[in-house]
Design a protein around this motif. Structure first.
Motif, PDB file in Angstrom:
ATOM      1  N   ASP A 384       0.826  -1.208   0.000  1.00  0.00           N
ATOM      2  CA  ASP A 384       0.000   0.000   0.000  1.00  0.00           C
ATOM      3  C   ASP A 384       0.859   1.256   0.000  1.00  0.00           C
ATOM      4  N   LYS A 385       2.063   1.151   0.518  1.00  0.00           N
ATOM      5  CA  LYS A 385       2.944   2.320   0.614  1.00  0.00           C
ATOM      6  C   LYS A 385       3.848   2.469  -0.602  1.00  0.00           C
ATOM      7  N   PHE A 386       4.421   1.345  -1.054  1.00  0.00           N
ATOM      8  CA  PHE A 386       5.419   1.407  -2.121  1.00  0.00           C
ATOM      9  C   PHE A 386       4.975   0.751  -3.425  1.00  0.00           C
ATOM     10  N   GLY A 387       3.876   0.001  -3.382  1.00  0.00           N
ATOM     11  CA  GLY A 387       3.435  -0.738  -4.551  1.00  0.00           C
ATOM     12  C   GLY A 387       3.749  -2.214  -4.410  1.00  0.00           C
ATOM     13  N   VAL A 388       2.769  -3.077  -4.682  1.00  0.00           N
ATOM     14  CA  VAL A 388       2.967  -4.522  -4.546  1.00  0.00           C
ATOM     15  C   VAL A 388       4.049  -5.008  -5.491  1.00  0.00           C
ATOM     16  N   ALA A 389       4.001  -4.556  -6.748  1.00  0.00           N
ATOM     17  CA  ALA A 389       4.986  -5.003  -7.736  1.00  0.00           C
ATOM     18  C   ALA A 389       6.397  -4.610  -7.308  1.00  0.00           C
ATOM     19  N   GLU A 390       6.551  -3.396  -6.800  1.00  0.00           N
ATOM     20  CA  GLU A 390       7.865  -2.930  -6.366  1.00  0.00           C
ATOM     21  C   GLU A 390       8.397  -3.782  -5.214  1.00  0.00           C
ATOM     22  N   CYS A 391       7.532  -4.165  -4.284  1.00  0.00           N
ATOM     23  CA  CYS A 391       7.955  -5.002  -3.154  1.00  0.00           C
ATOM     24  C   CYS A 391       8.372  -6.393  -3.623  1.00  0.00           C
ATOM     25  N   LYS A 488       0.646  -3.993 -12.499  1.00  0.00           N
ATOM     26  CA  LYS A 488       1.742  -4.772 -13.119  1.00  0.00           C
ATOM     27  C   LYS A 488       2.339  -5.807 -12.171  1.00  0.00           C
ATOM     28  N   VAL A 489       1.510  -6.361 -11.302  1.00  0.00           N
ATOM     29  CA  VAL A 489       1.999  -7.360 -10.361  1.00  0.00           C
ATOM     30  C   VAL A 489       2.336  -8.663 -11.071  1.00  0.00           C
ATOM     31  N   TYR A 490       1.496  -9.072 -12.021  1.00  0.00           N
ATOM     32  CA  TYR A 490       1.716 -10.358 -12.688  1.00  0.00           C
ATOM     33  C   TYR A 490       2.968 -10.330 -13.553  1.00  0.00           C
TER      34      TYR A 490
END
Length: 552
Positions: A384-391, A488-490
């Protein structure tokens, strides 16, 4: 001659239970305690409650953003290993584990995980416990150093003199002399009562403000006034009444009593000896660290288990719910301390930006994690803070590919803000209420009580609770997957060799669904379970959990 001898106010005869509502704000309510409270201030004043007003609409600056540290958890703690659903209890008894909590504002998930290890555990468990916020991180360190005090250090604003003196000694033992100006890193290792170690590594500047807090000289009376300034902020009146209106009458009294005393304890405990501020909860100036939303420490525990702990210790949880919580947390911490003593558990405490920490682990900055392979990585709400994809991009390469059960666990609370949802309709409940009235108008079997409730005002507490509960009847899974795809998680998973699990093995995809019911999309809970999990437990129907594993 017999007039005025009753037990009620002014000697009136007391023939029925009085209302428990908000004695801290204007005196006791004169009504009888027969029904759920329907008289919060916004009802009596014929206005829209403040929590239904968006920040852009509000003219009150106190409602536009809340600063401060969250002292209490969002929702019930969980075990990140879940051995029965993964490695198995037998194999897990002899297996070494490396676990990572990248954004741990408190220790509840660590406690829950350690307490669920097999009682005959023979392996070594290394835990990387990180939190970017300096105050929260160092509160965790002090609590882990001496967890026998943790009940009050975590949940009480006042301590006894002996507790406060012991806390001061612990702070001196942990931090010693202040770091020299040339020191860049604060690094300490402490023995536990078992075979393992508790170590801490953080920037030297990170401990400056927390140590000032922990050694401050603010007095208890000033600290308690500051705490009440936050809890009883007039700008948050509607939020307090929203919470109280949903509670059973005795639980309203319990919350108000806790807000007034600041001590988590059974009702029967004499609190006169709690005459010192808990310096882990106040700034050097005496300001309370909690956010205004920190209204209930029950938000963070399994209230069904809390009630069971109360009964086990001779407490009626229908009334003294915080006495039940006191004994529940005490038992959890006692078990945790025992396992730290008996098992080989090493806790590596850090305070870094998790995005930088992942790179540090990769290049071998932390000796215990030189191979950079974790069996579980809990990134919490970092997405929620940095982005799921980035994590995932930061931490995906650090999963142990040799363990088919290794995974990244994450959850999202704010994803729903960009999607339609019944519970996000508080700003215009009429949009939800009118269709409900129309659909229910011609249903003969519909109870008269529900029909009457639908005829109440749009902002009545029962109607608002009804709207909030509608998310239990909405399968948010497809919408959540669309959200992940749009972020863009996938594609990111594909690039780092991971994929999202269809069947979860650590935490259900949403609250109210058993872990062993993978095909179930909607919560199926009784009225009592709903009250324990969502009303008092603080779980949210729209929060979604994710698990990512190494692609085959």
């Amino acid at each position: 001659m017999s007039y005025g001898l009753g037990s009620g106010p002014g000697g009136a005869t007391l023939s029925e239970l009085g209302c428990y509502n908000d004695r801290a704000e204007g005196g006791p309510c004169a009504s009888s305690a027969l029904l759920a409270c329907a008289q919060p201030h916004w009802i009596k004043e014929h206005r829209v409650p403040s929590f239904c007003i968006t920040p852009s609409e509000s003219k009150n600056p106190n409602l536009n953003g809340v600063t401060g540290n969250r002292l209490w958890g969002h929702f019930p703690a969980y075990d990140v290993l879940q051995l029965p659903h993964n490695e198995g209890l037998t194999a897990g008894t002899y297996q070494d584990f490396k676990l990572c909590f990248t954004a741990a504002s408190d220790i509840r998930n660590v406690v829950q995980t350690i307490n669920n290890l097999p009682r005959s555990y023979q392996g070594t468990c290394d835990i990387l416990l990180n939190e970017q916020d300096t105050i929260s991180a160092n509160r965790n360190l002090v609590i882990l150093y001496r967890p026998e005090l943790a009940v009050h250090l975590m949940y009480s604003s006042r301590l006894t003199s002996s507790m406060a003196a012991y806390l001061q000694r612990c702070v001196h033992m942990i931090y010693g002399d202040a770091p020299r100006g040339v020191d860049m890193i604060f690094q300490r290792t402490f023995p536990t009562r078992g075979r393992g170690r508790l170590s801490s590594a953080q920037p030297a500047m990170a401990i400056k403000h927390p140590v000032e807090m922990f050694l401050s000289r603010c007095d208890a009376s000033r600290a308690m006034r500051r705490m009440k300034d936050v809890l009883f902020d007039p700008a948050r009146l509607d939020e307090r009444h929203r919470l109280l209106a949903a509670l059973e009458p005795p639980h309203r009294l319990a919350h108000i009593y806790l807000w007034k005393t600041g001590v988590l304890a059974p009702f029967s405990l004499d609190l006169s000896s709690f005459n010192q501020p808990n310096r882990l909860a106040f700034t050097p100036q005496g300001s309370w660290l909690g956010k205004r939303s920190d209204l209930s420490p029950l938000h963070g525990w399994d209230v069904t288990r809390v009630r069971a702990s109360g009964l086990k210790n001779g407490i009626d949880p229908a009334g003294d719910i915080f006495g039940s919580l006191f004994f529940h947390i005490k038992q959890e911490l006692k078990e945790f301390i025992t396992r730290i003593k008996d098992f080989d558990i090493n806790i590596h405490h850090t305070q870094y930006d998790p995005r930088l920490l992942s790179k540090g682990v990769t290049i071998g900055v932390l000796p215990s994690f030189t191979n950079a392979m974790f069996d579980r990585i809990d990134i919490g709400d970092m997405g929620d803070k940095f982005g799921v994809a980035e994590c995932i991009e930061d931490w995906g390469a650090l999963l142990d590919k040799r363990n088919p059960h290794s995974c990244i666990l994450a959850h999202s609370v704010s994803w729903i803000d960009s999607r339609p949802s019944p519970s996000r309709s508080f700003s215009s409940p009429e949009k939800v209420l009118e269709p409900l009235k129309w659909k229910c108008r011609n249903i003969p079997s519909l109870g008269q009580r529900l029909k009457a409730m639908l005829q109440q005002g749009s902002y009545s507490p029962p109607v608002l609770r009804l709207i909030e509960s509608l998310d239990a009847f909405v399968d948010s899974g497809p919408s959540f997957q669309e959200f992940l795809a749009s972020r863009k998680v996938y594609s990111t998973c594909l690039s780092v060799g991971l994929h999202q699990r269809e069947r979860h093995n650590v935490h259900p995809k949403r609250f109210g669904i058993p872990l062993d019911a993978p095909s179930q999309a909607l919560p199926d809970v009784s009225k009592e379970e709903y009250y324990n999990l969502l009303t008092t437990g603080g779980a949210d129907l729209t929060t979604r959990f994710m698990e990512f594993e190494v692609a085959a």
